[in-house]
Motif scaffolding. Structure first.
Motif, short mmCIF file in Angstrom:
data_model
loop_
_atom_site.label_atom_id
_atom_site.label_comp_id
_atom_site.label_asym_id
_atom_site.label_seq_id
_atom_site.Cartn_x
_atom_site.Cartn_y
_atom_site.Cartn_z
N ASP A 44 0.84 -1.20 0.00
CA ASP A 44 0.00 0.00 0.00
C ASP A 44 0.87 1.25 0.00
N SER A 45 0.26 2.42 -0.06
CA SER A 45 1.03 3.65 -0.20
C SER A 45 1.92 3.93 1.00
N SER A 46 1.49 3.56 2.19
CA SER A 46 2.33 3.75 3.38
C SER A 46 3.57 2.87 3.30
N GLU A 47 3.39 1.64 2.90
CA GLU A 47 4.53 0.73 2.77
C GLU A 47 5.44 1.14 1.62
N THR A 48 4.85 1.66 0.55
CA THR A 48 5.65 2.16 -0.57
C THR A 48 6.50 3.34 -0.12
N SER A 49 5.93 4.20 0.70
CA SER A 49 6.68 5.34 1.23
C SER A 49 7.86 4.87 2.08
N THR A 50 7.63 3.86 2.90
CA THR A 50 8.70 3.32 3.74
C THR A 50 9.78 2.70 2.87
N TYR A 52 10.49 3.47 -0.20
CA TYR A 52 11.18 4.58 -0.86
C TYR A 52 12.24 5.16 0.07
N GLN A 53 11.89 5.39 1.32
CA GLN A 53 12.82 5.96 2.29
C GLN A 53 14.01 5.02 2.53
#
Length: 112
Positions: A44-50, A52-53
């Motif tokens: 999901d977008s939260s996991e994608t953000s993590t 990415y970081q």
């Protein structure tokens, strides 16, 4: 090529790699193997953000360390720490004044 432009090129490389991992159709990059793996995770977008970081941090660490290694401020791999001589196509030495370290810090740690 001035030292700052050399370092800026490494920073642009990092930015372009990250774009190709998460937006494979941008900036002329084809879909990379990494982009396919990221997509296959189905996160999901939260996991994608993590993710990415995590990749941003890993690329920052790697490229920053290479730049410092070339400037004699860090060791590359298991080699002894030493300064390397690096020249541009015009024969100008990029590592002569030891300024790569300062620009690397600025581009990889102070500009986000």
């Amino acid at each position: 090529m001035p030292e700052e432009d050399f370092v800026k090129g490494f920073h642009e490389l990092k930015t372009n790699l990250l774009k190709s991992y998460f937006n494979p159709s941008q900036d002329g990059f084809g879909e990379s193997h990494i982009a396919k793996m990221v997509d296959s995770l189905g996160v999901d977008s939260s996991e994608t953000s993590t993710l990415y970081q995590i990749l941003d941090g890993a690329l920052t660490d790697a490229l920053y360390t290479v730049l410092l290694g070339l400037d004699g401020e860090a060791s590359i791999g298991n080699n002894n720490q030493q300064m390397y001589k690096l020249f541009d196509e015009a024969g100008n030495e990029l590592t002569k004044r030891g300024e790569i370290e300062g620009y690397a810090w600025e581009y990889f740690h102070n500009r986000k």
